[in-house]
Enzyme design. Structure first.
Site, PDB file in Angstrom:
ATOM      1  N   GLU A  36       0.822  -1.217   0.000  1.00 54.24           N
ATOM      2  CA  GLU A  36       0.000   0.000   0.000  1.00 54.24           C
ATOM      3  C   GLU A  36       0.857   1.268   0.000  1.00 54.24           C
ATOM      4  O   GLU A  36       1.937   1.304   0.563  1.00 54.24           O
ATOM      5  CB  GLU A  36      -0.940  -0.004   1.211  1.00 54.24           C
ATOM      6  CG  GLU A  36      -2.083  -0.979   1.020  1.00 54.24           C
ATOM      7  CD  GLU A  36      -3.062  -1.000   2.187  1.00 54.24           C
ATOM      8  OE1 GLU A  36      -2.883  -0.222   3.146  1.00 54.24           O
ATOM      9  OE2 GLU A  36      -4.007  -1.812   2.133  1.00 54.24           O
ATOM     10  N   HIS A 126      -2.586  13.969 -24.604  1.00 54.44           N
ATOM     11  CA  HIS A 126      -2.699  13.274 -25.889  1.00 54.44           C
ATOM     12  C   HIS A 126      -3.929  13.716 -26.681  1.00 54.44           C
ATOM     13  O   HIS A 126      -3.851  13.993 -27.866  1.00 54.44           O
ATOM     14  CB  HIS A 126      -2.707  11.759 -25.673  1.00 54.44           C
ATOM     15  CG  HIS A 126      -2.791  11.014 -26.963  1.00 54.44           C
ATOM     16  ND1 HIS A 126      -1.762  11.038 -27.882  1.00 54.44           N
ATOM     17  CD2 HIS A 126      -3.783  10.295 -27.520  1.00 54.44           C
ATOM     18  CE1 HIS A 126      -2.118  10.342 -28.947  1.00 54.44           C
ATOM     19  NE2 HIS A 126      -3.332   9.884 -28.753  1.00 54.44           N
ATOM     20  N   LYS A 188      -0.742   7.379 -40.070  1.00 55.58           N
ATOM     21  CA  LYS A 188      -0.435   6.118 -39.380  1.00 55.58           C
ATOM     22  C   LYS A 188      -1.738   5.476 -38.938  1.00 55.58           C
ATOM     23  O   LYS A 188      -2.655   6.160 -38.493  1.00 55.58           O
ATOM     24  CB  LYS A 188       0.425   6.415 -38.147  1.00 55.58           C
ATOM     25  CG  LYS A 188       0.760   5.211 -37.288  1.00 55.58           C
ATOM     26  CD  LYS A 188       1.549   5.610 -36.047  1.00 55.58           C
ATOM     27  CE  LYS A 188       0.662   5.891 -34.851  1.00 55.58           C
ATOM     28  NZ  LYS A 188       1.375   6.202 -33.615  1.00 55.58           N
ATOM     29  N   ARG A 190      -3.160   2.260 -36.500  1.00 57.97           N
ATOM     30  CA  ARG A 190      -2.732   1.216 -35.566  1.00 57.97           C
ATOM     31  C   ARG A 190      -3.848   0.189 -35.436  1.00 57.97           C
ATOM     32  O   ARG A 190      -5.008   0.560 -35.228  1.00 57.97           O
ATOM     33  CB  ARG A 190      -2.423   1.831 -34.198  1.00 57.97           C
ATOM     34  CG  ARG A 190      -1.536   0.950 -33.340  1.00 57.97           C
ATOM     35  CD  ARG A 190      -1.412   1.514 -31.950  1.00 57.97           C
ATOM     36  NE  ARG A 190      -0.413   2.568 -31.795  1.00 57.97           N
ATOM     37  CZ  ARG A 190       0.862   2.353 -31.527  1.00 57.97           C
ATOM     38  NH1 ARG A 190       1.309   1.132 -31.397  1.00 57.97           N
ATOM     39  NH2 ARG A 190       1.683   3.363 -31.362  1.00 57.97           N
TER      40      ARG A 190
HETATM   41  C1  R5P Z   1      -0.112   7.992 -30.551  1.00 57.88           C
HETATM   42  O1  R5P Z   1      -0.974   8.455 -31.283  1.00 57.88           O
HETATM   43  C2  R5P Z   1       0.916   8.827 -29.873  1.00 57.88           C
HETATM   44  O2  R5P Z   1       0.925  10.134 -30.349  1.00 57.88           O
HETATM   45  C3  R5P Z   1       2.299   8.230 -30.022  1.00 57.88           C
HETATM   46  O3  R5P Z   1       2.640   8.226 -31.400  1.00 57.88           O
HETATM   47  C4  R5P Z   1       2.345   6.825 -29.493  1.00 57.88           C
HETATM   48  O4  R5P Z   1       1.766   6.763 -28.231  1.00 57.88           O
HETATM   49  C5  R5P Z   1       3.756   6.316 -29.430  1.00 57.88           C
HETATM   50  O5  R5P Z   1       3.713   5.016 -28.993  1.00 57.88           O
HETATM   51  P1  R5P Z   1       4.856   4.002 -29.375  1.00 57.88           P
HETATM   52  O6  R5P Z   1       6.154   4.621 -28.983  1.00 57.88           O
HETATM   53  O7  R5P Z   1       4.531   2.769 -28.585  1.00 57.88           O
HETATM   54  O8  R5P Z   1       4.764   3.747 -30.847  1.00 57.88           O
END
Ligand code: R5P
Length: 289
Positions: A36, A126, A188, A190
């Site tokens: 804790e 973020h 990008k 994911r």
């Molecule tokens: C995602 O949209 C964030 O802006 C970063 O690009 C992401 O969190 C980076 O994560 P990693 O280093 O695991 O690729």
């Protein structure tokens, strides 16, 4: 104003107090044998206080310490409480991407709302919309100009700045205001189940250019590594990596450096070996306002 540097942002908190010439109340923290969390404020707090506590990994512990600190400061008579959270954990889990998934950041925000803070300050959250879910004044500061200024000072003025996904476009626009060498980005995607990254096409010419990739977070290093690979393939003369929140999970730093990145620079929003740019002036200015 009294600064309370939380256990996860001790050095940063001390720098802020120093810049503001403000009083400081130290925190003692320990873990009980059963695991804790135990925190103790070493002096009385009857003033307006700012608790500075990042919630980088181990994020669950850091969050709990933050919640307990807020509650304790309030209990001990603080007049008002500003929670300064340089890195807000769970901000990437801000939507239900998959059926039945938790919107974890909402739980964090509900707890902060229920603890009765008076003001909230974060840095490059973020998803910046998130902080509007707090029911107090909430500011999302940006450390990008500080990071870009660091590169400029190191002789990288006029470097090309690059966003490794669409979410980072605002960051490179801001960096370009300081560096002025132009900017570009790539799309990008994911995979929501596996986390695997896929890239779209891009129309940029970086042949012979010095490039700095700006992102909010480097976590596993996957995004940065891929961006560096593409930029090197396109003939960049050198590639640097910059981020506000260097989480650098596991061997992330090694991985990024291995992808022919000349240097990785981060801020002390998250203490790490690359956190050479301090956000203390940014926080101090926001607290003075
Ligand atoms: C995602 O949209 C964030 O802006 C970063 O690009 C992401 O969190 C980076 O994560 P990693 O280093 O695991 O690729």
């Amino acid at each position: 104003m009294i600064i309370i540097p939380g256990p996860s942002s001790r050095e940063l908190g001390m720098k802020v107090a120093d810049l503001m010439k403000a009083g400081m109340v130290d925190v003692k923290s320990k873990t009980h044998p059963d695991g804790e969390v135990h925190v103790r404020l070493l002096e009385d707090v009857r003033d307006d206080v700012a608790i500075i506590q990042t919630t980088a990994p181990p994020q669950d512990r850091s969050l709990l310490e933050l919640f307990i600190l807020i509650d304790t400061a309030k209990d001990l008579g603080a007049k008002s409480i500003t929670a300064v959270v340089p890195y807000l954990a769970y901000a990437r889990q801000s939507k239900r991407f998959l059926n039945g998934e938790a919107i974890s950041v909402n739980t964090v925000i509900k707890i902060l709302n229920s603890l009765g803070i008076d003001r909230f300050i974060a840095i490059n959250v973020h998803e910046r919309e998130i902080i509007k879910r707090l029911n107090v004044q909430a500011d999302n500061l940006s450390a990008i100009s500080l990071l870009a200024g660091y590169f400029k000072q190191k002789g990288l003025g006029k470097a090309y700045v690059f966003a490794p996904d669409l979410g980072a476009i605002d960051l490179v626009r801001e960096a370009n205001e300081v560096l002025g060498g132009g900017y570009g980005w790539i799309e990008k995607e994911r995979d929501k189940e596996t986390g695997e990254i896929r890239y779209g096409s891009m129309e940029i010419d970086v042949e012979g250019r010095k490039v700095i990739v700006f992102d909010d977070i480097i976590s596993t290093g996957g995004t940065m590594t891929e961006a560096a690979r593409i930029l090197n393939q396109r003939g960049a003369s050198c590639v640097y990596a910059a981020c506000v929140h260097p989480l650098l999970v596991g061997n992330a730093l090694k991985k990024v450096m291995f992808s022919k990145v000349r240097g990785v620079v981060g801020t002390d929003c998250v203490p790490s070996v690359v956190s050479v740019v301090s956000v203390a002036p940014l926080i101090a200015e926001a607290l003075r306002r």
